[in-house]
Enzyme design. Sequence first.
Site, PDB file in Angstrom:
ATOM      1  N   LYS A  85      44.531  88.306  48.052  1.00  0.00           N
ATOM      2  CA  LYS A  85      44.544  88.977  49.363  1.00  0.00           C
ATOM      3  C   LYS A  85      44.592  87.955  50.497  1.00  0.00           C
ATOM      4  O   LYS A  85      45.373  88.101  51.445  1.00  0.00           O
ATOM      5  CB  LYS A  85      43.311  89.884  49.496  1.00  0.00           C
ATOM      6  CG  LYS A  85      43.278  91.020  48.484  1.00  0.00           C
ATOM      7  CD  LYS A  85      42.116  91.970  48.716  1.00  0.00           C
ATOM      8  CE  LYS A  85      40.783  91.332  48.426  1.00  0.00           C
ATOM      9  NZ  LYS A  85      40.630  90.996  46.983  1.00  0.00           N
ATOM     10  N   THR A  86      43.767  86.920  50.411  1.00  0.00           N
ATOM     11  CA  THR A  86      43.781  85.885  51.451  1.00  0.00           C
ATOM     12  C   THR A  86      45.114  85.149  51.464  1.00  0.00           C
ATOM     13  O   THR A  86      45.669  84.859  52.537  1.00  0.00           O
ATOM     14  CB  THR A  86      42.636  84.889  51.220  1.00  0.00           C
ATOM     15  OG1 THR A  86      41.387  85.586  51.213  1.00  0.00           O
ATOM     16  CG2 THR A  86      42.611  83.831  52.315  1.00  0.00           C
ATOM     17  N   ASP A 130      38.419  89.258  56.373  1.00  0.00           N
ATOM     18  CA  ASP A 130      38.052  89.421  54.964  1.00  0.00           C
ATOM     19  C   ASP A 130      36.818  90.303  54.856  1.00  0.00           C
ATOM     20  O   ASP A 130      35.970  90.306  55.752  1.00  0.00           O
ATOM     21  CB  ASP A 130      37.789  88.055  54.342  1.00  0.00           C
ATOM     22  CG  ASP A 130      37.822  88.090  52.825  1.00  0.00           C
ATOM     23  OD1 ASP A 130      38.271  89.110  52.262  1.00  0.00           O
ATOM     24  OD2 ASP A 130      37.406  87.094  52.203  1.00  0.00           O
ATOM     25  N   THR A 179      37.338  94.571  49.001  1.00  0.00           N
ATOM     26  CA  THR A 179      37.183  94.807  47.569  1.00  0.00           C
ATOM     27  C   THR A 179      36.672  96.217  47.298  1.00  0.00           C
ATOM     28  O   THR A 179      36.624  96.645  46.146  1.00  0.00           O
ATOM     29  CB  THR A 179      36.188  93.799  46.971  1.00  0.00           C
ATOM     30  OG1 THR A 179      34.947  93.862  47.693  1.00  0.00           O
ATOM     31  CG2 THR A 179      36.740  92.373  47.071  1.00  0.00           C
ATOM     32  N   ARG A 238      42.689  83.450  40.350  1.00  0.00           N
ATOM     33  CA  ARG A 238      41.657  82.494  40.776  1.00  0.00           C
ATOM     34  C   ARG A 238      40.901  81.958  39.567  1.00  0.00           C
ATOM     35  O   ARG A 238      40.627  80.761  39.468  1.00  0.00           O
ATOM     36  CB  ARG A 238      40.691  83.161  41.748  1.00  0.00           C
ATOM     37  CG  ARG A 238      39.577  82.220  42.254  1.00  0.00           C
ATOM     38  CD  ARG A 238      38.605  82.965  43.141  1.00  0.00           C
ATOM     39  NE  ARG A 238      39.265  83.447  44.349  1.00  0.00           N
ATOM     40  CZ  ARG A 238      38.735  84.362  45.165  1.00  0.00           C
ATOM     41  NH1 ARG A 238      37.562  84.913  44.881  1.00  0.00           N
ATOM     42  NH2 ARG A 238      39.379  84.725  46.254  1.00  0.00           N
TER      43      ARG A 238
END
Length: 358
Positions: A85-86, A130, A179, A238
């Site tokens: 997302k980032t 975020d 999230t 990640r």
Amino acid sequence: METDGSFEVSLGGSELTGAESQRLTSVNADSVERAAEAALRPKGLGEFVGQASVCDQLSLVLEAAQGRGRVPDHVLLSGPPGLGKTTLAMIIASELGSPLRLTSGPAVQHAGDLAAILSSLEEGEVLFVDEIHRMARAAEEMLYVAMEDFRVDVVVGKGPGATAIPLEIPAFTLVGATTRSGLLPAPLRDRFGFTGHLDFYSSDDLVHVLHRSAKLLGIEATARGTEEIATRSRGTPRIANRLLRRVRDWAQVRGEGIVDQKAAKAALAVYEVDMRGLDRLDRGVLEILCTRFGGGPVGLNTLAVSVGEEPETVETVAEPFLVREGFISRTPRGRIATAAAWKHLGLNPERGDNPLPL
């Protein structure tokens, strides 16, 4: 100069003790590691691996807005942690050729905090928030007007004499990441022109991610090695990149410097990541659930205390993966271990066996 097992390093006319030099080396190593992580982020939609549907839709939104000479609609990206997302927020700013401002929901606890951020934005800038679902309610209400009318109402004074002064702000694009999209108020969610949900990655997509990361990090990796890491990465880039670096460490220190299947298996055994991607916490939850409570049902708080973790950690870190893999199920009475959980641990529920080692 080396004396009695200690040493000093001369730097610019000053002297550092051995401990200070080691700390400096550690700081430099951390900086290199962070730089390596940043280098792994794709710079454009064409480089982004996976999430093909979201990327295609997002590309249309951005190209259409640029063709009209206007800022794109606000974008909401939802999905579990670690899926990009980032990175997508950074790509949006890069594709638009616009500056990017980053903040987070927990950091915006007052309307004044948000007003300061919004009033300092430049024309066409991308604002990334975020964990936007954790923003304070007063700031959310201010954000409604800012997203719709590009205006901030600043309240001056208190009580009956308070006055709201409208302050025009430059047109901007808000990119929100969450999230837990269900916690977003409906008025805020409805103001996003595009909503993209990021799903877990397939093993094939993770292999592509790992090959790209290995090339950027200068790691020699075989196809079998990256496949072994991908199958244990919980569908999350990640985690895949983190495991790749840990396998690289093992290969460098104890192996032959190559990330192959043998190195991957040995390294991930050291770091307690099993064949299905379960780590220490995941296995701890399953083992407690099966051996101490007979498979459940068990309440979340009881389960968290038994494994020595906070309930929120168990609920947000371990449970989503265990539920997705079919190892536990949530019921109104508590968490229950499935037959797959007993089998994975090598346990027989009728005999109450102890779990097998990794």
